[in-house]
Design a protein around this motif. Structure first.
Motif, PDB file in Angstrom:
ATOM      1  N   LYS A  39      40.463  48.187  51.052  1.00 35.71           N
ATOM      2  CA  LYS A  39      40.179  46.835  51.537  1.00 35.71           C
ATOM      3  C   LYS A  39      39.239  46.112  50.581  1.00 35.71           C
ATOM      4  O   LYS A  39      39.469  44.948  50.234  1.00 35.71           O
ATOM      5  CB  LYS A  39      39.567  46.907  52.939  1.00 35.71           C
ATOM      6  CG  LYS A  39      39.268  45.536  53.544  1.00 35.71           C
ATOM      7  CD  LYS A  39      38.877  45.660  55.001  1.00 35.71           C
ATOM      8  CE  LYS A  39      37.534  46.314  55.173  1.00 35.71           C
ATOM      9  NZ  LYS A  39      37.088  46.320  56.588  1.00 35.71           N
ATOM     10  N   ILE A  40      38.186  46.801  50.132  1.00 38.78           N
ATOM     11  CA  ILE A  40      37.210  46.193  49.226  1.00 38.78           C
ATOM     12  C   ILE A  40      37.855  45.849  47.885  1.00 38.78           C
ATOM     13  O   ILE A  40      37.661  44.759  47.342  1.00 38.78           O
ATOM     14  CB  ILE A  40      36.010  47.139  49.016  1.00 38.78           C
ATOM     15  CG1 ILE A  40      35.222  47.293  50.319  1.00 38.78           C
ATOM     16  CG2 ILE A  40      35.104  46.623  47.900  1.00 38.78           C
ATOM     17  CD1 ILE A  40      34.156  48.364  50.263  1.00 38.78           C
ATOM     18  N   MET A  41      38.654  46.779  47.334  1.00 38.96           N
ATOM     19  CA  MET A  41      39.310  46.533  46.061  1.00 38.96           C
ATOM     20  C   MET A  41      40.287  45.363  46.165  1.00 38.96           C
ATOM     21  O   MET A  41      40.371  44.526  45.255  1.00 38.96           O
ATOM     22  CB  MET A  41      40.065  47.781  45.597  1.00 38.96           C
ATOM     23  CG  MET A  41      39.196  49.006  45.294  1.00 38.96           C
ATOM     24  SD  MET A  41      38.010  48.748  43.953  1.00 38.96           S
ATOM     25  CE  MET A  41      36.498  48.426  44.889  1.00 38.96           C
ATOM     26  N   SER A  42      41.022  45.286  47.261  1.00 33.59           N
ATOM     27  CA  SER A  42      41.978  44.193  47.460  1.00 33.59           C
ATOM     28  C   SER A  42      41.265  42.852  47.522  1.00 33.59           C
ATOM     29  O   SER A  42      41.721  41.857  46.941  1.00 33.59           O
ATOM     30  CB  SER A  42      42.781  44.415  48.748  1.00 33.59           C
ATOM     31  OG  SER A  42      43.524  45.617  48.684  1.00 33.59           O
ATOM     32  N   GLN A  43      40.114  42.821  48.188  1.00 31.30           N
ATOM     33  CA  GLN A  43      39.343  41.583  48.275  1.00 31.30           C
ATOM     34  C   GLN A  43      38.768  41.197  46.919  1.00 31.30           C
ATOM     35  O   GLN A  43      38.717  40.011  46.574  1.00 31.30           O
ATOM     36  CB  GLN A  43      38.224  41.742  49.307  1.00 31.30           C
ATOM     37  CG  GLN A  43      38.739  41.809  50.742  1.00 31.30           C
ATOM     38  CD  GLN A  43      37.664  42.154  51.750  1.00 31.30           C
ATOM     39  OE1 GLN A  43      36.623  42.717  51.412  1.00 31.30           O
ATOM     40  NE2 GLN A  43      37.909  41.827  53.005  1.00 31.30           N
ATOM     41  N   GLU A  44      38.352  42.173  46.132  1.00 35.46           N
ATOM     42  CA  GLU A  44      37.825  41.887  44.800  1.00 35.46           C
ATOM     43  C   GLU A  44      38.913  41.306  43.898  1.00 35.46           C
ATOM     44  O   GLU A  44      38.663  40.360  43.131  1.00 35.46           O
ATOM     45  CB  GLU A  44      37.247  43.152  44.169  1.00 35.46           C
ATOM     46  CG  GLU A  44      35.926  43.599  44.770  1.00 35.46           C
ATOM     47  CD  GLU A  44      35.318  44.778  44.033  1.00 35.46           C
ATOM     48  OE1 GLU A  44      35.919  45.237  43.033  1.00 35.46           O
ATOM     49  OE2 GLU A  44      34.235  45.241  44.441  1.00 35.46           O
ATOM     50  N   ILE A  45      40.109  41.861  43.974  1.00 40.41           N
ATOM     51  CA  ILE A  45      41.229  41.353  43.169  1.00 40.41           C
ATOM     52  C   ILE A  45      41.550  39.917  43.572  1.00 40.41           C
ATOM     53  O   ILE A  45      41.779  39.048  42.726  1.00 40.41           O
ATOM     54  CB  ILE A  45      42.472  42.252  43.332  1.00 40.41           C
ATOM     55  CG1 ILE A  45      42.182  43.655  42.786  1.00 40.41           C
ATOM     56  CG2 ILE A  45      43.675  41.650  42.600  1.00 40.41           C
ATOM     57  CD1 ILE A  45      43.224  44.684  43.142  1.00 40.41           C
ATOM     58  N   PHE A  46      41.560  39.671  44.878  1.00 41.78           N
ATOM     59  CA  PHE A  46      41.795  38.307  45.363  1.00 41.78           C
ATOM     60  C   PHE A  46      40.718  37.360  44.858  1.00 41.78           C
ATOM     61  O   PHE A  46      41.014  36.240  44.407  1.00 41.78           O
ATOM     62  CB  PHE A  46      41.836  38.288  46.889  1.00 41.78           C
ATOM     63  CG  PHE A  46      41.780  36.896  47.476  1.00 41.78           C
ATOM     64  CD1 PHE A  46      42.881  36.061  47.404  1.00 41.78           C
ATOM     65  CD2 PHE A  46      40.617  36.427  48.077  1.00 41.78           C
ATOM     66  CE1 PHE A  46      42.830  34.773  47.918  1.00 41.78           C
ATOM     67  CE2 PHE A  46      40.557  35.150  48.603  1.00 41.78           C
ATOM     68  CZ  PHE A  46      41.668  34.314  48.521  1.00 41.78           C
ATOM     69  N   ASN A  47      39.461  37.772  44.911  1.00 43.60           N
ATOM     70  CA  ASN A  47      38.359  36.913  44.465  1.00 43.60           C
ATOM     71  C   ASN A  47      38.475  36.599  42.971  1.00 43.60           C
ATOM     72  O   ASN A  47      38.146  35.482  42.549  1.00 43.60           O
ATOM     73  CB  ASN A  47      37.014  37.578  44.768  1.00 43.60           C
ATOM     74  CG  ASN A  47      36.672  37.548  46.240  1.00 43.60           C
ATOM     75  OD1 ASN A  47      37.122  36.680  46.982  1.00 43.60           O
ATOM     76  ND2 ASN A  47      35.873  38.506  46.683  1.00 43.60           N
ATOM     77  N   ASP A  48      38.937  37.560  42.186  1.00 42.47           N
ATOM     78  CA  ASP A  48      39.156  37.305  40.761  1.00 42.47           C
ATOM     79  C   ASP A  48      40.235  36.239  40.571  1.00 42.47           C
ATOM     80  O   ASP A  48      40.091  35.321  39.751  1.00 42.47           O
ATOM     81  CB  ASP A  48      39.567  38.595  40.035  1.00 42.47           C
ATOM     82  CG  ASP A  48      38.404  39.553  39.849  1.00 42.47           C
ATOM     83  OD1 ASP A  48      37.240  39.132  40.053  1.00 42.47           O
ATOM     84  OD2 ASP A  48      38.656  40.725  39.510  1.00 42.47           O
ATOM     85  N   TRP A  49      41.336  36.398  41.315  1.00 43.11           N
ATOM     86  CA  TRP A  49      42.420  35.399  41.239  1.00 43.11           C
ATOM     87  C   TRP A  49      41.910  34.034  41.670  1.00 43.11           C
ATOM     88  O   TRP A  49      42.198  33.012  41.023  1.00 43.11           O
ATOM     89  CB  TRP A  49      43.581  35.825  42.145  1.00 43.11           C
ATOM     90  CG  TRP A  49      44.614  34.740  42.285  1.00 43.11           C
ATOM     91  CD1 TRP A  49      45.664  34.495  41.446  1.00 43.11           C
ATOM     92  CD2 TRP A  49      44.660  33.724  43.302  1.00 43.11           C
ATOM     93  NE1 TRP A  49      46.360  33.403  41.878  1.00 43.11           N
ATOM     94  CE2 TRP A  49      45.781  32.910  43.012  1.00 43.11           C
ATOM     95  CE3 TRP A  49      43.880  33.439  44.415  1.00 43.11           C
ATOM     96  CZ2 TRP A  49      46.122  31.814  43.812  1.00 43.11           C
ATOM     97  CZ3 TRP A  49      44.221  32.362  45.208  1.00 43.11           C
ATOM     98  CH2 TRP A  49      45.334  31.559  44.906  1.00 43.11           C
ATOM     99  N   LEU A  50      41.126  34.007  42.748  1.00 42.52           N
ATOM    100  CA  LEU A  50      40.613  32.751  43.288  1.00 42.52           C
ATOM    101  C   LEU A  50      39.714  32.046  42.276  1.00 42.52           C
ATOM    102  O   LEU A  50      39.838  30.825  42.058  1.00 42.52           O
ATOM    103  CB  LEU A  50      39.851  33.025  44.581  1.00 42.52           C
ATOM    104  CG  LEU A  50      39.366  31.822  45.386  1.00 42.52           C
ATOM    105  CD1 LEU A  50      40.551  30.981  45.850  1.00 42.52           C
ATOM    106  CD2 LEU A  50      38.536  32.285  46.580  1.00 42.52           C
ATOM    107  N   ASP A  51      38.819  32.789  41.637  1.00 43.07           N
ATOM    108  CA  ASP A  51      37.926  32.196  40.637  1.00 43.07           C
ATOM    109  C   ASP A  51      38.717  31.604  39.479  1.00 43.07           C
ATOM    110  O   ASP A  51      38.407  30.504  38.998  1.00 43.07           O
ATOM    111  CB  ASP A  51      36.944  33.248  40.113  1.00 43.07           C
ATOM    112  CG  ASP A  51      35.896  33.629  41.140  1.00 43.07           C
ATOM    113  OD1 ASP A  51      35.690  32.872  42.109  1.00 43.07           O
ATOM    114  OD2 ASP A  51      35.275  34.704  40.974  1.00 43.07           O
TER     115      ASP A  51
END
Length: 244
Positions: free
Chosen positions: A212-224
């Motif tokens: 869950k944490i890794m998936s959220q980090e990947i999303f945050n990278d895409w979002l930035d």
């Protein structure tokens, strides 16, 4: 993303001047994703039941009065409360297949370490303290409290649990190769002589929480990246230089 399309030059300048442009873009990107994520009936029922319980409401009339006091509608409230849950579900569905690769890349940062530490200036004193700890391991805390010149003297030398890759590279390398419970010979790190003892090393594992944490980090990278892309397009379209 209709809000972004409605931005004219004046609004762009106002948002940029107040450093609000990126926040608006990010919020609208998230909203556009969540607009496609359905709020299930189960979510609605659970939320309403929790509100009734926490606010001591007896019926729908009281619930509607409570909503009025919050200047909200039931739909608005439920969408707000479920925002994090729906975004978490989206991240897992979209990026969980990439979680293992990110975990392996970030593994050292996910390992949690607890260690004892004494920092002092004089090499001869460091050696003396080391021998005293070897003779009496339980004295580490008292000696740290008495001699260490770092903040660890207030915690009897205990540091952590913290991410293994935090701290000076020499210290990280030493801890990685330490045996729990054994005091390490003093080593010089910059201006200090450092005595350490590894207390516990908890290896990061690829469990449900980590995915869950890794998936959220990947999303945050895409979002930035997406926020920067849209902000640059707006900047170029209005040909307006802003300070960042």
């Amino acid at each position: 993303m209709n809000t972004i399309k409605c931005i004219n030059k004046e609004v762009y300048e106002l948002l940029s001047r107040n450093q609000l442009l990126n926040s608006l873009i990010k919020s609208e990107l998230i909203n556009s994703i969540l607009d496609e994520r359905e709020v299930t009936e189960e979510m609605k029922i659970n939320i309403k039941q929790n509100i009734f319980k926490n606010q001591n409401l007896q019926d729908d009339d009281q619930f509607n009065e409570w909503l009025k006091s919050k200047n909200s509608t039931e739909e608005e409230l439920i969408h707000l409360i479920t925002k994090n849950q729906r975004l978490e579900t989206y991240c897992l569905e979209k990026y969980s297949h990439m979680a293992e690769a990110r975990f392996l890349k970030r593994k050292d940062g996910l390992d949690q370490v607890t260690y004892s530490l004494i920092r002092i200036k004089e090499s001869f004193l460091a050696q003396e303290i080391f021998f005293r700890i070897e003779e009496n391991p339980s004295a580490f805390g008292d000696l740290a409290n008495q001699y260490s010149i770092g903040s660890e003297n207030s915690s009897r030398g205990i540091v952590g649990p913290v991410s293994l890759n935090q701290g000076h590279p020499q210290l990280v390398s030493l801890l990685k190769n330490s045996t729990p419970g054994e005091v390490n010979q003093p080593i010089r790190i910059e201006d200090f002589w450092v005595i350490t003892r590894l207390e516990n090393l908890k290896k990061g594992s690829l469990n449900d929480e980590t995915i869950k944490i890794m998936s959220q980090e990947i999303f945050n990278d895409w979002l930035d990246d997406k926020v920067k892309e849209i902000a640059n397009k707006l900047h170029n379209s209005f040909k307006f230089n802003t300070k960042k």
